[in-house]
Structures are given as C-alpha cells and as structure tokens.
Design a protein around this motif. Structure first.
Motif, short mmCIF file in Angstrom:
data_model
loop_
_atom_site.label_atom_id
_atom_site.label_comp_id
_atom_site.label_asym_id
_atom_site.label_seq_id
_atom_site.Cartn_x
_atom_site.Cartn_y
_atom_site.Cartn_z
N ALA A 107 7.99 -24.89 -19.19
CA ALA A 107 8.41 -23.90 -18.71
C ALA A 107 8.79 -23.21 -17.10
CB ALA A 107 8.00 -22.70 -19.60
N SER A 108 9.14 -22.33 -16.91
CA SER A 108 8.98 -22.11 -15.17
C SER A 108 9.51 -20.95 -15.23
CB SER A 108 10.26 -22.98 -14.01
OG SER A 108 9.91 -24.70 -14.30
N LEU A 109 8.52 -20.43 -14.24
CA LEU A 109 8.74 -18.42 -13.89
C LEU A 109 8.98 -18.37 -12.11
CD1 LEU A 109 7.17 -19.01 -16.55
CD2 LEU A 109 7.27 -16.61 -16.93
N THR A 110 9.42 -16.89 -12.10
CA THR A 110 9.46 -16.49 -11.03
C THR A 110 8.82 -15.53 -10.97
OG1 THR A 110 11.12 -18.39 -9.77
CG2 THR A 110 10.66 -16.16 -9.39
N LEU A 111 7.88 -15.15 -10.22
CA LEU A 111 6.58 -14.43 -10.53
C LEU A 111 6.39 -13.29 -9.41
CD1 LEU A 111 3.37 -15.54 -12.00
CD2 LEU A 111 5.25 -15.08 -13.34
N ARG A 112 7.19 -11.63 -9.13
CA ARG A 112 6.90 -10.81 -8.27
C ARG A 112 5.59 -10.02 -8.61
NH1 ARG A 112 10.96 -10.16 -5.26
NH2 ARG A 112 9.45 -9.14 -4.16
N ILE A 113 4.37 -10.35 -8.31
CA ILE A 113 3.74 -9.95 -8.01
C ILE A 113 2.76 -8.91 -7.05
CG2 ILE A 113 1.13 -9.66 -8.41
CD1 ILE A 113 1.45 -12.97 -9.56
N PRO A 114 2.66 -7.20 -7.47
CA PRO A 114 2.23 -6.60 -6.55
C PRO A 114 0.55 -7.14 -4.95
CG PRO A 114 2.26 -5.25 -7.85
CD PRO A 114 2.75 -6.89 -8.66
N SER A 115 1.30 -7.15 -4.37
CA SER A 115 0.61 -7.78 -2.84
C SER A 115 -1.14 -7.40 -3.05
CB SER A 115 0.99 -7.49 -1.36
OG SER A 115 2.46 -7.96 -1.64
N THR A 116 -1.13 -6.44 -3.29
CA THR A 116 -2.52 -5.39 -3.76
C THR A 116 -3.60 -6.29 -4.83
OG1 THR A 116 -1.88 -3.48 -4.74
CG2 THR A 116 -1.93 -3.60 -2.18
N ASP A 117 -2.54 -6.51 -5.42
CA ASP A 117 -3.64 -7.20 -6.65
C ASP A 117 -3.34 -8.69 -7.14
OD1 ASP A 117 -4.06 -5.18 -7.42
OD2 ASP A 117 -2.26 -4.60 -8.91
N LEU A 118 -3.14 -9.65 -5.98
CA LEU A 118 -2.28 -10.64 -6.55
C LEU A 118 -3.44 -10.98 -6.27
CD1 LEU A 118 -0.99 -13.30 -5.46
CD2 LEU A 118 -1.12 -13.08 -3.49
N ASP A 119 -4.51 -11.33 -5.62
CA ASP A 119 -5.67 -12.38 -6.16
C ASP A 119 -6.49 -12.78 -7.90
OD1 ASP A 119 -5.85 -13.39 -3.75
OD2 ASP A 119 -7.22 -11.91 -3.02
N ALA A 120 -6.16 -10.71 -8.27
CA ALA A 120 -6.68 -10.57 -9.92
C ALA A 120 -5.40 -11.15 -10.54
CB ALA A 120 -7.08 -9.14 -9.77
N VAL A 121 -4.44 -11.01 -10.30
CA VAL A 121 -3.07 -12.15 -11.27
C VAL A 121 -3.43 -13.38 -11.43
CG1 VAL A 121 -1.41 -12.44 -11.77
CG2 VAL A 121 -2.08 -10.09 -10.75
N VAL A 122 -3.80 -14.05 -9.66
CA VAL A 122 -3.61 -15.13 -9.94
C VAL A 122 -5.06 -15.65 -11.28
CG1 VAL A 122 -4.42 -16.70 -8.32
CG2 VAL A 122 -2.33 -15.92 -7.95
N ASP A 123 -6.39 -15.08 -10.56
CA ASP A 123 -7.88 -15.45 -11.73
C ASP A 123 -7.04 -15.67 -12.89
OD1 ASP A 123 -8.78 -16.18 -9.11
OD2 ASP A 123 -10.23 -13.85 -9.20
N ASP A 124 -6.10 -13.91 -13.72
CA ASP A 124 -5.54 -14.74 -14.41
C ASP A 124 -5.32 -15.28 -15.08
OD1 ASP A 124 -7.20 -12.17 -15.30
OD2 ASP A 124 -5.93 -10.33 -14.92
N LEU A 125 -4.53 -16.03 -14.17
CA LEU A 125 -3.38 -16.80 -14.63
C LEU A 125 -3.95 -18.42 -14.82
CD1 LEU A 125 -0.14 -15.67 -12.63
CD2 LEU A 125 -0.62 -15.64 -15.02
N ARG A 126 -5.38 -18.23 -13.95
CA ARG A 126 -6.12 -19.08 -14.35
C ARG A 126 -6.66 -19.89 -15.45
NH1 ARG A 126 -7.16 -22.40 -9.36
NH2 ARG A 126 -6.73 -20.73 -7.51
N ASP A 127 -6.87 -18.64 -15.91
CA ASP A 127 -6.82 -18.92 -18.05
C ASP A 127 -5.82 -19.14 -18.39
OD1 ASP A 127 -9.68 -17.53 -16.75
OD2 ASP A 127 -9.29 -15.69 -16.76
N LEU A 128 -5.20 -19.39 -18.73
CA LEU A 128 -4.33 -20.37 -19.26
C LEU A 128 -4.00 -21.43 -19.35
CD1 LEU A 128 -0.73 -18.21 -18.11
CD2 LEU A 128 -2.79 -17.89 -20.02
N GLY A 129 -4.82 -22.49 -18.85
CA GLY A 129 -4.73 -23.32 -18.84
C GLY A 129 -6.08 -24.42 -17.13
N THR A 130 -5.27 -25.80 -17.32
CA THR A 130 -5.65 -26.19 -15.51
C THR A 130 -4.58 -26.27 -14.52
OG1 THR A 130 -6.58 -27.75 -17.88
CG2 THR A 130 -5.92 -28.48 -14.95
#
Length: 332
Positions: free
Chosen positions: A124-147
C-alpha cells in the motif's frame, strides 16, 4: 497734635498702598514664572517623547542585531519526506495510518493498494498531508505500525518568495483600488475603456498571485510524507529433484496428481455426457428410422421367379450338385 496724626496716617496709607503694589507685582511675577516653567516642562516632555520614539527603533535595531536568530519563528518552510515500512498487513496498516493522520487534522491526498498473492504479501502507498506543527508526533505514531526501513525529510525555505508575493499582492491591490476609483470618476468613453482593460488585467494578475499564495500557504502549513507499506518478502523454495529417487518420486506424484485431476474432470463431465448421449439418441434414432422407411418405399418391386419343369435330357441341378459332392468325398 492732630496735624501730626493726620500726616502719620497719610504716610501709613501710602506705605500700605506701596506694599500692596509690591505684593501684586510679586504675585504676577510668580505666576508668569510658573507659566514659563510649565511651558518649558511641556516642551521638554514633548522633546523627551520624540527623543524616546526616535531612540526606540534604534534600540530595536540594536536588539535585532544582537539576536540575529529572532525571526526564525517567522520563516516559511516546506517539508517533504519519504517513509518506507515493513508491516504484517499493508492494507490494515494503511487504514490505521489514515486514521492517525486524519485524527491530527491532516488528510490523505493519494492512496493505492496491491492485494496479496502467492508470491507477494501485498502493499500500500499513501500520500500524507500532515500539519507541520504536529509532524513529529504523527511520525512517532506511524512508527508503531511496523518496522521503519527508511525515513528522510527535506526542507525548502520559501520565506523570501512568500514575502515578495505578499508585497506584490499588496501593491497590486492598492493599484487596483486606485483604478476602480478613477473608473468611477471617468467621463470620457475612451478613458473608461482604457481603465476597464487595465482593471481586468490587474485583477487577473491579482487572482494568479493569490492562487500562488494559497498554494504556498498550503505547502507550508501541511507537510507532505510519502508512505510505503510492504510485507516481508516471500521465500521461494526450489524443490526440483536432484537424484534418481527424487525424480521417480516426483514422477509418481505427478502421475497421481494427473489421474486425480482426470478423475475429477471425468466426474464433472459424466452427467453432461450422459445427457448429451440421450439427446443424441432421441434425435438420431427417429431420423434413421425415417430414412429406412424412405429407402424401402423408393426401392422397385422384385420380379417374380418362374418355375420350369425339368426336361428329361437335362439333369436336375440338385442332382448334379449331389453327384459333385459325392465325387469330392470319394476323392478325399
């Protein structure tokens, strides 16, 4: 005595008048000095305020010169990135990633999926548009999905472009408003046509600049991350036979598999064959019977066989045949 008293009283009144004059003069002098001092105070206060106002920018410039990193917070930066991850179920992980991004106020601009098969576990491939102020927090949550196999970001500073664009839009808006005012006051038809053409041109240019401004604001406020989700690669085991016994076993297994498949196919086709055979018999038998009847009807009748009496000189055919058979028996 009375004359002396009168002269003394005159002198006393004259002295009192002179003293009163001195008092009034002193009071007037004091009031004028007070007014002058008040005016001098007001003037000095105004001068102080002007001096203070003039000194304030200089102090601000000095402060900004001492702290050159103070405008960093006002920078306009576009952030883009790539993120490759290995997960157990790419489709389910894509749904979870979409929920994380949308929960943070972002959105999904593009999404593509590949179903799993025998050789691949899907992707699966996705193009994510994330608020710049919450980028680090969202990336940390995405890391929990796998490796996370790879993650990288790039930053593009567009502060100068944004500032220039704002200045151009402000100037163009002012000139457009000025032309609109002139158009309201214009009387000559030529002036009106010229002003309308110029107004249309500047409004079109203003709309283009505002569209660019909205695009830059969207790119600055919403970071773009390309997320790729895949599974572990499927290991293909080479089970080709290497010895005679392995070849014999593989051949026997292939024969058994072929017979099994043939029996299955025969079982599937047998009911159809029976039904088709019955249908063929139902069609062919009446046709053959009809053809036989037609042939019998079309055949000419056989001529009658004439029976003649045997002549005495000609031997009977039956007797001749009996004599021939007797001669053959005797010769044998």
């Amino acid at each position: 005595m009375s004359t002396r008293n009168q002269a003394a009283s005159r002198r006393a009144r004259l002295g009192g008048a002179i003293a009163s004059l001195f008092v009034v003069a002193a009071v007037l002098a004091g009031c004028s000095s007070s007014s002058d001092s008040d005016a001098a105070y007001v003037d000095s206060g105004a001068d102080a305020e002007v001096a203070e106002a003039g000194a304030e920018p200089a102090f601000a410039d000095a402060e900004s010169a001492q702290n050159p990193q103070s405008p960093v917070a006002d920078r306009s930066v576009i952030i883009t990135g790539l993120m490759y991850m290995t997960v157990e179920d790419p489709i389910e992980s894509a749904d979870q990633a979409a929920d994380i991004v949308q929960g943070a106020g972002g959105r999904i601009d593009a999404r593509s999926e590949t179903a799993p098969d025998e050789r691949d576990g899907g992707s699966a491939s996705l193009t994510l548009r994330i608020p710049s102020t919450d980028l680090d927090a969202v990336v940390d949550d995405l890391r929990d999905l796998g490796t996370v196999d790879q993650f990288s970001t790039d930053s593009y500073d567009v502060t100068t472009e944004v500032t220039d664009l704002d200045a151009q839009i402000s100037t163009l808006r002012t000139s457009t408003a000025r032309i609109e005012a002139l158009l309201l006051e214009a009387k000559d038809i030529k002036d009106i046509i010229t002003l309308e053409n110029e107004l249309d041109r500047r409004q079109a240019e203003l709309e283009g600049l505002e569209a660019r401004q909205r695009g830059l604001e969207d790119q600055v406020s919403m970071s773009t991350i390309a997320l790729s989700l895949t599974t572990e690669p499927v290991v293909v085991v080479d089970d080709a036979p290497e010895t005679f016994w392995d070849g014999l076993v593989a051949g026997w297994n292939g024969l058994v598999a072929f017979i099994s498949v043939a029996l299955v196919i025969a079982g599937v086709l047998l009911p159809w064959l029976i039904i088709m055979g019955l249908i063929a018999l139902a069609i062919v038998l009446p046709i053959r019977a009809r053809n036989a009847r037609n042939r019998r009807r079309a055949a000419p009748p056989a001529p009658p066989i004439a029976t003649a009496a045997p002549s005495p000189s000609t031997p009977d055919s039956s007797q001749t045949a009996s004599a021939t058979e007797a001669t053959a028996d005797r010769d044998s």
